[in-house]
Design a protein around this motif. Sequence first.
Motif, short mmCIF file in Angstrom:
data_model
loop_
_atom_site.label_atom_id
_atom_site.label_comp_id
_atom_site.label_asym_id
_atom_site.label_seq_id
_atom_site.Cartn_x
_atom_site.Cartn_y
_atom_site.Cartn_z
N THR A 95 116.14 0.44 34.06
CA THR A 95 115.17 0.91 35.06
C THR A 95 114.64 2.27 34.62
O THR A 95 115.33 3.03 33.95
CB THR A 95 115.80 1.07 36.46
OG1 THR A 95 116.83 2.05 36.40
CG2 THR A 95 116.36 -0.23 36.97
N SER A 96 113.42 2.56 35.01
CA SER A 96 112.84 3.86 34.71
C SER A 96 113.44 4.90 35.65
O SER A 96 113.93 4.57 36.74
CB SER A 96 111.32 3.84 34.88
OG SER A 96 110.98 3.65 36.25
N LEU A 120 109.63 2.46 38.97
CA LEU A 120 108.29 2.00 38.63
C LEU A 120 108.28 1.05 37.42
O LEU A 120 107.27 0.44 37.12
CB LEU A 120 107.38 3.19 38.35
CG LEU A 120 106.98 3.98 39.59
CD1 LEU A 120 106.17 5.21 39.20
CD2 LEU A 120 106.20 3.11 40.56
N ARG A 121 109.43 0.93 36.76
CA ARG A 121 109.52 0.04 35.60
C ARG A 121 110.94 -0.50 35.52
O ARG A 121 111.91 0.25 35.64
CB ARG A 121 109.17 0.82 34.34
CG ARG A 121 109.19 0.01 33.07
CD ARG A 121 108.87 0.96 31.89
NE ARG A 121 109.09 0.32 30.64
CZ ARG A 121 108.14 -0.12 29.84
NH1 ARG A 121 106.87 0.04 30.19
NH2 ARG A 121 108.43 -0.70 28.71
N TYR A 138 108.72 -5.35 33.79
CA TYR A 138 107.80 -5.36 34.93
C TYR A 138 107.53 -3.93 35.34
O TYR A 138 108.43 -3.08 35.31
CB TYR A 138 108.41 -6.14 36.11
CG TYR A 138 108.69 -7.58 35.80
CD1 TYR A 138 107.67 -8.52 35.82
CD2 TYR A 138 109.97 -8.00 35.47
CE1 TYR A 138 107.92 -9.85 35.52
CE2 TYR A 138 110.23 -9.34 35.18
CZ TYR A 138 109.20 -10.25 35.21
OH TYR A 138 109.45 -11.57 34.92
N GLU A 139 106.29 -3.68 35.77
CA GLU A 139 105.91 -2.33 36.19
C GLU A 139 105.26 -2.37 37.57
O GLU A 139 104.71 -3.38 37.99
CB GLU A 139 104.95 -1.71 35.17
CG GLU A 139 105.59 -1.50 33.82
CD GLU A 139 104.68 -0.81 32.82
OE1 GLU A 139 103.46 -0.71 33.08
OE2 GLU A 139 105.19 -0.36 31.78
N ARG A 140 105.35 -1.24 38.24
CA ARG A 140 104.70 -0.96 39.52
C ARG A 140 104.96 -2.05 40.55
O ARG A 140 106.09 -2.33 40.88
CB ARG A 140 103.23 -0.68 39.31
CG ARG A 140 103.00 0.50 38.36
CD ARG A 140 101.64 1.11 38.52
NE ARG A 140 101.57 2.33 37.76
CZ ARG A 140 101.98 3.53 38.19
NH1 ARG A 140 102.50 3.66 39.37
NH2 ARG A 140 101.88 4.59 37.42
N ALA A 143 107.31 -4.79 39.58
CA ALA A 143 108.70 -4.29 39.57
C ALA A 143 109.26 -4.29 40.98
O ALA A 143 110.40 -4.69 41.20
CB ALA A 143 108.76 -2.90 38.94
#
Length: 188
Positions: A95-96, A120-121, A138-140, A143
Amino acid sequence: MRSSQQMRDFGVVQYGAPILAETARPFGLPDEQEGADTVIGQLLDTVGRIRRTHDSSGKGLGLAAPQIGIGRAAAVAQPPGADPIVLLNPRITATSTEMDEKFEGCLSFFDVRAPVPRPLRITVETVTPAGSTATTVYERGEALLIVHEIDHLDRLLLLNRMRPGVTPIPVEEYRKTAEGTGRAWSFE
C-alpha cells in the motif's frame, strides 16, 4: 423504504449478521473452479440488479461474497464506466503511504456514510480460476473499491477503518453536507 431494506431485498446481508464477522475461506484453485465461477456469477448478478435500481455511476460499486451470505474469498468491484474486476483469494501485498479520506457507503448498512482513510495505491495478488497468480496495481477510486471489498473478506467493515472518535452519519445528512455533494473519488 429505507435503502438498507432495499439491499436486504436484493439478498445483501445486513450489518450485525454473523457472516460479516467471519474471515472468508479461500478457494482451492483450480480444483474449486466451478464453485468459484458460481459465486462470481451470483455476485455479478446481484451487482447488476443493484445497479439497475441505484445510480452508482460516479462512485462505482462493489460486493463481497460474505455480503450475499457466502463465506468464500471472492468479490467483484465495478468502477464507473469499466468492466467488473473479479477478485478471487485477493491479498493486498503493498500500500502507498499517501492516503485520502472520503465518505464511503456500504451495501451492508446502506443507510449511513462515514469518512474512511484509505491508501491511494495498492498492489493486489489474486488467483485466477485456473489457479495462476496475478498481481495488479490499483490507484485512487479503484483502490478504494478493491480495499473495501478485501476488507469484507477479512471480516472488516468500514466502521473498523474509521479514525477514533468518528461516527457514521445518516445518508440523508450526508447528502446535505458539502462532502455529500456526490463527488466521486478520482478514478484517474
